[in-house]
Design a protein around this motif. Structure first.
Motif, PDB file in Angstrom:
ATOM      1  N   GLU A  79       0.788  -1.146   0.060  1.00  0.00           N
ATOM      2  CA  GLU A  79      -0.063   0.069   0.122  1.00  0.00           C
ATOM      3  C   GLU A  79       0.811   1.294  -0.042  1.00  0.00           C
ATOM      4  OE1 GLU A  79      -0.040  -1.559   4.619  1.00  0.00           O
ATOM      5  OE2 GLU A  79       0.000  -2.262   2.348  1.00  0.00           O
ATOM      6  N   TYR A  80       2.104   1.309   0.364  1.00  0.00           N
ATOM      7  CA  TYR A  80       2.995   2.286   0.439  1.00  0.00           C
ATOM      8  C   TYR A  80       3.630   2.435  -0.954  1.00  0.00           C
ATOM      9  CZ  TYR A  80       2.358   2.545   5.720  1.00  0.00           C
ATOM     10  OH  TYR A  80       1.922   2.731   6.925  1.00  0.00           O
ATOM     11  N   VAL A  81       3.714   1.230  -1.336  1.00  0.00           N
ATOM     12  CA  VAL A  81       4.405   1.250  -2.999  1.00  0.00           C
ATOM     13  C   VAL A  81       3.390   2.018  -3.848  1.00  0.00           C
ATOM     14  CG1 VAL A  81       5.081  -0.011  -4.974  1.00  0.00           C
ATOM     15  CG2 VAL A  81       5.672  -0.712  -2.548  1.00  0.00           C
ATOM     16  N   ARG A  82       2.140   1.719  -3.646  1.00  0.00           N
ATOM     17  CA  ARG A  82       1.087   2.615  -4.418  1.00  0.00           C
ATOM     18  C   ARG A  82       1.221   3.949  -4.186  1.00  0.00           C
ATOM     19  NH1 ARG A  82      -1.787  -2.147  -3.572  1.00  0.00           N
ATOM     20  NH2 ARG A  82      -2.871  -1.493  -1.876  1.00  0.00           N
ATOM     21  N   ALA A  83       1.213   4.475  -2.911  1.00  0.00           N
ATOM     22  CA  ALA A  83       1.404   5.900  -2.374  1.00  0.00           C
ATOM     23  C   ALA A  83       2.607   6.524  -2.847  1.00  0.00           C
ATOM     24  CB  ALA A  83       1.370   5.848  -0.973  1.00  0.00           C
ATOM     25  N   VAL A  84       3.730   5.968  -3.159  1.00  0.00           N
ATOM     26  CA  VAL A  84       4.969   6.387  -3.710  1.00  0.00           C
ATOM     27  C   VAL A  84       4.530   6.571  -5.256  1.00  0.00           C
ATOM     28  CG1 VAL A  84       7.302   5.667  -4.390  1.00  0.00           C
ATOM     29  CG2 VAL A  84       6.570   5.243  -1.834  1.00  0.00           C
ATOM     30  N   GLU A  85       4.158   5.653  -5.824  1.00  0.00           N
ATOM     31  CA  GLU A  85       3.578   6.031  -7.448  1.00  0.00           C
ATOM     32  C   GLU A  85       2.623   7.044  -7.609  1.00  0.00           C
ATOM     33  OE1 GLU A  85       1.785   3.557 -10.981  1.00  0.00           O
ATOM     34  OE2 GLU A  85       1.842   2.730  -9.245  1.00  0.00           O
ATOM     35  N   ALA A  86       1.941   7.437  -6.719  1.00  0.00           N
ATOM     36  CA  ALA A  86       0.922   8.350  -6.641  1.00  0.00           C
ATOM     37  C   ALA A  86       1.785   9.837  -6.691  1.00  0.00           C
ATOM     38  CB  ALA A  86      -0.163   8.342  -5.794  1.00  0.00           C
ATOM     39  N   GLY A  87       2.712   9.785  -5.457  1.00  0.00           N
ATOM     40  CA  GLY A  87       3.442  10.855  -5.101  1.00  0.00           C
ATOM     41  C   GLY A  87       4.339  11.119  -6.506  1.00  0.00           C
ATOM     42  N   CYS A  88       4.795  10.127  -7.154  1.00  0.00           N
ATOM     43  CA  CYS A  88       5.724  10.491  -8.267  1.00  0.00           C
ATOM     44  C   CYS A  88       4.925  11.018  -9.428  1.00  0.00           C
ATOM     45  CB  CYS A  88       6.492   8.936  -8.584  1.00  0.00           C
ATOM     46  SG  CYS A  88       7.665   8.426  -7.648  1.00  0.00           S
ATOM     47  N   ARG A  89       3.735  10.506  -9.551  1.00  0.00           N
ATOM     48  CA  ARG A  89       2.845  11.134 -10.524  1.00  0.00           C
ATOM     49  C   ARG A  89       2.591  12.732 -10.311  1.00  0.00           C
ATOM     50  NH1 ARG A  89       1.293   7.514 -14.477  1.00  0.00           N
ATOM     51  NH2 ARG A  89       1.199   5.202 -13.693  1.00  0.00           N
ATOM     52  N   ASP A  90       2.350  12.957  -9.030  1.00  0.00           N
ATOM     53  CA  ASP A  90       2.169  14.366  -8.642  1.00  0.00           C
ATOM     54  C   ASP A  90       3.426  15.141  -9.072  1.00  0.00           C
ATOM     55  OD1 ASP A  90      -0.288  13.683  -7.441  1.00  0.00           O
ATOM     56  OD2 ASP A  90       0.729  13.508  -5.304  1.00  0.00           O
ATOM     57  N   ALA A  91       4.654  14.502  -8.877  1.00  0.00           N
ATOM     58  CA  ALA A  91       5.626  15.459  -9.202  1.00  0.00           C
ATOM     59  C   ALA A  91       5.831  15.747 -10.762  1.00  0.00           C
ATOM     60  CB  ALA A  91       7.066  14.713  -8.629  1.00  0.00           C
ATOM     61  N   LEU A  92       5.194  14.842 -11.710  1.00  0.00           N
ATOM     62  CA  LEU A  92       5.437  14.958 -13.264  1.00  0.00           C
ATOM     63  C   LEU A  92       4.817  16.413 -13.666  1.00  0.00           C
ATOM     64  CD1 LEU A  92       4.665  11.309 -14.212  1.00  0.00           C
ATOM     65  CD2 LEU A  92       6.791  12.512 -13.858  1.00  0.00           C
ATOM     66  N   ALA A  93       4.037  16.625 -12.701  1.00  0.00           N
ATOM     67  CA  ALA A  93       3.201  18.182 -13.245  1.00  0.00           C
ATOM     68  C   ALA A  93       4.253  19.322 -13.456  1.00  0.00           C
ATOM     69  CB  ALA A  93       2.218  18.564 -12.345  1.00  0.00           C
ATOM     70  N   GLU A  94       5.302  19.582 -12.724  1.00  0.00           N
ATOM     71  CA  GLU A  94       6.177  20.459 -13.012  1.00  0.00           C
ATOM     72  C   GLU A  94       7.712  19.836 -12.861  1.00  0.00           C
ATOM     73  OE1 GLU A  94       5.634  23.709 -10.407  1.00  0.00           O
ATOM     74  OE2 GLU A  94       3.555  24.175 -10.902  1.00  0.00           O
ATOM     75  N   GLY A  95       8.456  20.149 -14.203  1.00  0.00           N
ATOM     76  CA  GLY A  95       9.850  19.776 -14.137  1.00  0.00           C
ATOM     77  C   GLY A  95      10.702  21.081 -13.775  1.00  0.00           C
ATOM     78  N   PRO A  96      12.217  20.406 -13.448  1.00  0.00           N
ATOM     79  CA  PRO A  96      13.123  21.516 -12.806  1.00  0.00           C
ATOM     80  C   PRO A  96      13.493  22.509 -13.881  1.00  0.00           C
ATOM     81  CG  PRO A  96      14.000  19.500 -13.383  1.00  0.00           C
ATOM     82  CD  PRO A  96      12.471  19.135 -13.587  1.00  0.00           C
ATOM     83  N   LEU A  97      13.246  22.245 -15.295  1.00  0.00           N
ATOM     84  CA  LEU A  97      13.842  23.235 -16.169  1.00  0.00           C
ATOM     85  C   LEU A  97      12.776  24.494 -16.259  1.00  0.00           C
ATOM     86  CD1 LEU A  97      15.005  21.097 -19.304  1.00  0.00           C
ATOM     87  CD2 LEU A  97      16.499  22.145 -17.359  1.00  0.00           C
ATOM     88  N   GLY A  98      11.591  24.434 -16.361  1.00  0.00           N
ATOM     89  CA  GLY A  98      10.924  25.573 -16.793  1.00  0.00           C
ATOM     90  C   GLY A  98       9.557  25.365 -16.043  1.00  0.00           C
ATOM     91  N   GLY A  99       9.323  24.500 -15.252  1.00  0.00           N
ATOM     92  CA  GLY A  99       7.817  24.134 -14.511  1.00  0.00           C
ATOM     93  C   GLY A  99       7.095  23.411 -15.792  1.00  0.00           C
ATOM     94  N   HIS A 100       7.549  22.770 -16.794  1.00  0.00           N
ATOM     95  CA  HIS A 100       6.752  22.154 -17.908  1.00  0.00           C
ATOM     96  C   HIS A 100       6.343  20.600 -17.230  1.00  0.00           C
ATOM     97  CE1 HIS A 100       7.765  25.380 -20.374  1.00  0.00           C
ATOM     98  NE2 HIS A 100       8.873  25.179 -20.146  1.00  0.00           N
ATOM     99  N   PRO A 101       5.373  20.121 -18.061  1.00  0.00           N
ATOM    100  CA  PRO A 101       5.010  18.632 -17.532  1.00  0.00           C
ATOM    101  C   PRO A 101       6.428  17.742 -17.738  1.00  0.00           C
ATOM    102  CG  PRO A 101       3.317  19.484 -18.492  1.00  0.00           C
ATOM    103  CD  PRO A 101       4.356  20.627 -18.454  1.00  0.00           C
ATOM    104  N   VAL A 102       6.576  16.728 -16.954  1.00  0.00           N
ATOM    105  CA  VAL A 102       7.759  15.745 -17.357  1.00  0.00           C
ATOM    106  C   VAL A 102       7.097  14.513 -17.833  1.00  0.00           C
ATOM    107  CG1 VAL A 102       9.773  14.383 -16.442  1.00  0.00           C
ATOM    108  CG2 VAL A 102       8.847  16.626 -15.342  1.00  0.00           C
TER     109      VAL A 102
END
Length: 686
Positions: free
Chosen positions: A538-561
């Motif tokens: 259940e925590y693995v699924r939570a980590v995946e959900a958090g990773c998907r949240d992080a894809l919304a803004e990348g480090p170069l210019g805030g664009h989707p990853v």
């Protein structure tokens, strides 16, 4: 034995590249079937299906328009689809609910870029097609060359069932090869005169019929048996085999004509009836309920299931266009929206003829109708019987690639602008509206420059709003060029009471989709290689959900990853402080920090541009494309002009139409279609 009425229904779309003559074909169909009493013309702005003021002003189809007519005892529900690439999403939604299609090709140009795109869309949906080579009366028209381009670029097996009588301006009719008869249209005549094959064409017609028989016998067992016994095929056997090959997709029947001059449209209607499937000929619709897959037959007595594929949100009410797959809908019925899980009431049911409607008491399986009274249904919503829920797969929606900032000139009209934009996105799911967090501007996103121009013009015309529009921008993406391994992130928070603890170890690497995806930089994959239960599932699924949240803004210019694979390799938990929330937070911030430590690449959308230019203007066009960072991939002489193909960043194409016209004295034209994303140079402004 009584014939099932569904066998006399045909649901089809008209597909083609812009300017191949789709709308003219539709107008002639409506005229010949008695639906209209006057021929509509695109250049006069008098067409039935291009009824929107912008369509008439621009001379192109923008919105898919549904019409219903009758021919030879059959009900034909027809959708005239847009041909411009910016409105490909309209085509996608239409194809989702159609049983067959007529692909229209220009007899001079053959397969053009958007012809190829809509053909591939129909391939994805498994929609059987017949081909109509239009504009046979034009200078340079060549049926054989058009068929060769269909074979080479689209890769079907073309089964040519007609031989043109006359060439270019002298095109007067066709030889019907299955029945070996001539159909000739006199100037101004509505119907063809049937007669024997002209003597000058008998030998050629016999040769082509033989080629057709051999191609059909090679692919159809029943036809092969008769061909081996008799060394020829009867008209009935040939027609039946062509029907089977069309419906299985093993062949594409090819006809020809000139819709503008009313030549060849009646045989096209006969081919629609003879070869394209009825709702009974296609597999039962599939859906899901409670995780299980279910089927619904095309039966008026079965539980009702329908898919909404288009919404017109007019100031006077909402029109929702439905394809009824099974069951019956009556006026006043209550239906269940399987997506929103709420009931809706059908106020009225309408038989559609573009912007005109005829009331119906009920609609049955196989019908395409519009209904009034639905408040929340959207394009892609499933409507079904409340006692027999079913969720159908909605049409796919493409991601917007171009955006502009839009604001009302008067601050007092900001709310009205927001309501207008909300109504536009309700009608067209490929439009998106958001607020820029940095500038607080309203940003409208769409599929191309023309798509956004049309949307903004609708706001001005239909809602009477004065708006200002910023310079178009493109939707960049970010991807991983060089990843990291063993990246450790600990999330520890203690502020009284229960704390938060999560420890994760991530590997981040580039990932490229396979041939069915969109190429480099496509998608996201998450996997776990943790062993020994160090991180519960259940925590693995939570980590995946958090990773998907992080894809919304990348480090170069805030664009989707996009275009990366993340592997959870290890982790630790705390007996009291670990939770789903803690691990989701760790996944989000851990991947964000891992991306900062990775080698990132900025991606920009690129398009394939096809420029048709006079021979004396090729040099200037090539130089201009090079200045726009274009990469020329081909050059093909065609009838005194040159067709140049190139891959160009979308950001460099804004304003290209005006520049091309000025460089070629108005004689150059171009089309563009998206091909995915490519790495952008470091100098690109983000």
């Amino acid at each position: 034995m009584r014939t099932n009425p569904l066998t006399t229904v045909r649901n089809l779309g008209i597909l083609a590249h812009v300017d191949a003559g789709k709308t003219t074909v539709t107008e002639r169909i409506l005229y010949l079937t008695g639906t209209t009493h006057k021929r509509g013309e695109v250049h006069d702005g008098t067409t039935v299906t291009d009824f929107d003021p912008q369509e008439r002003d621009r001379g192109i189809t923008i919105f898919a328009a549904a019409v219903s007519c009758a021919w030879a005892g059959h009900r034909i529900n027809l959708i005239d689809t847009p041909g411009h690439v910016d409105f490909a999403d309209e085509v996608e939604r239409s194809l989702r609910v159609l049983d067959g299609a007529v692909a229209v090709f220009d007899a001079v140009a053959g397969v053009e870029p958007q012809s190829e795109s809509v053909w591939r869309q129909a391939d994805r949906h498994g929609v059987p097609r017949i081909a109509f080579v239009n504009k046979m009366d034009r200078a340079g028209a060549d049926l054989d060359a058009a068929v060769a381009s269909i074979r080479e670029r689209l890769h079907p097996v073309p089964l040519v069932v007609q031989l043109p009588i006359g060439t270019e301006d002298g095109f007067t009719g066709v030889v019907d090869l299955p029945r070996m008869r001539a159909l000739v249209w006199a100037d101004g005549a509505d119907a063809a005169e049937e007669g024997p094959v002209p003597g000058t064409l008998r030998e050629e017609a016999a040769r082509r019929r033989r080629v057709l028989e051999e191609a059909v016998a090679e692919r159809h067992p029943g036809a092969l048996e008769e061909f081996c016994d008799r060394e020829t095929l009867t008209a009935a056997t040939l027609t039946g085999a062509l029907r089977d090959l069309t419906r299985t997709g093993d062949g594409v029947v090819v006809l020809c004509g000139s819709a503008y001059r009313d030549r060849g449209v009646e045989p096209l209607l006969d081919a629609v009836v003879a070869y394209l499937p009825s709702p009974l000929d296609v597999p039962p619709v599939r859906g899901t309920h409670d995780g299980a897959e279910r089927e619904r037959p095309a039966d008026p007595a079965a539980p009702m299931a329908a898919l909404a594929f288009k919404v017109n949100a007019t100031p006077t009410g909402r029109l929702t266009y439905l394809r009824v797959y099974s069951g019956t809908i009556g006026k006043g019925d209550t239906v269940w929206d399987a997506g929103t899980r709420r009931t809706e009431r059908i106020g009225r049911i309408l038989r559609v003829r573009a912007d005109r409607h005829d009331p119906l008491e009920r609609a049955v399986a196989g019908d395409i109708v519009a209904v009034v009274g639905l408040k929340t249904a959207r394009a892609g919503s499933t409507l079904c019987a409340p006692g027999a829920p079913l969720l159908l797969e909605p049409p796919g929606v493409a991601e917007p690639v171009v955006h502009v900032a839009v604001e009302a000139r008067r601050s007092t009209e900001t709310d009205r602008l927001a309501a207008a934009l909300a109504r536009l996105t309700e009608e067209d799911p490929s439009l998106a509206v958001r607020t820029d967090p940095e500038t607080a501007q309203t940003v409208l996103s769409g599929m191309g420059e023309l798509h956004l121009e049309v949307a903004v013009e609708r706001v001005r015309r239909e809602y009477g709003l004065e708006v200002t529009v910023g310079r178009p921008g493109v939707a960049y993406r970010e991807t991983v060029g060089e990843g990291v391994t063993g990246f450790v992130h600990r999330h520890v928070k203690q502020d009284g009471g229960s704390g938060q603890f999560a420890h994760i170890v991530l590997d981040v690497e580039p990932w490229v989709q396979d041939a069915d995806g969109d190429g480099a930089g496509g998608g996201f994959v998450f996997r776990s290689t943790v062993v020994g239960g160090r991180v519960p599932q259940e925590y693995v699924r939570a980590v995946e959900a958090g990773c998907r949240d992080a894809l919304a803004e990348g480090p170069l210019g805030g664009h989707p990853v996009t275009g990366l694979r993340v592997t959870l390799t290890d982790g630790q938990t705390h007996v009291k402080d670990s939770s789903d929330t803690a691990f989701r937070t760790a996944g989000r911030f851990g991947l964000r920090d891992a991306l900062r430590a990775s080698g990132m690449i900025l991606l920009e959308p690129v398009v394939e541009v096809t420029v048709t230019v006079p021979e004396d203007g090729v040099g200037g066009v090539l130089g201009d494309l090079a200045a726009r960072r274009g990469r020329v991939t081909g050059s093909d002489p065609r009838g005194g002009a040159v067709v140049v193909t190139a891959t160009v960043p979308l950001a460099e194409l804004f304003g290209y139409a005006t520049r091309l016209r000025s460089r070629t004295q108005g004689r150059g034209t171009f089309t563009a279609r998206p091909t995915g994303y490519a790495p952008a140079p470091a100098a690109v402004v983000r």
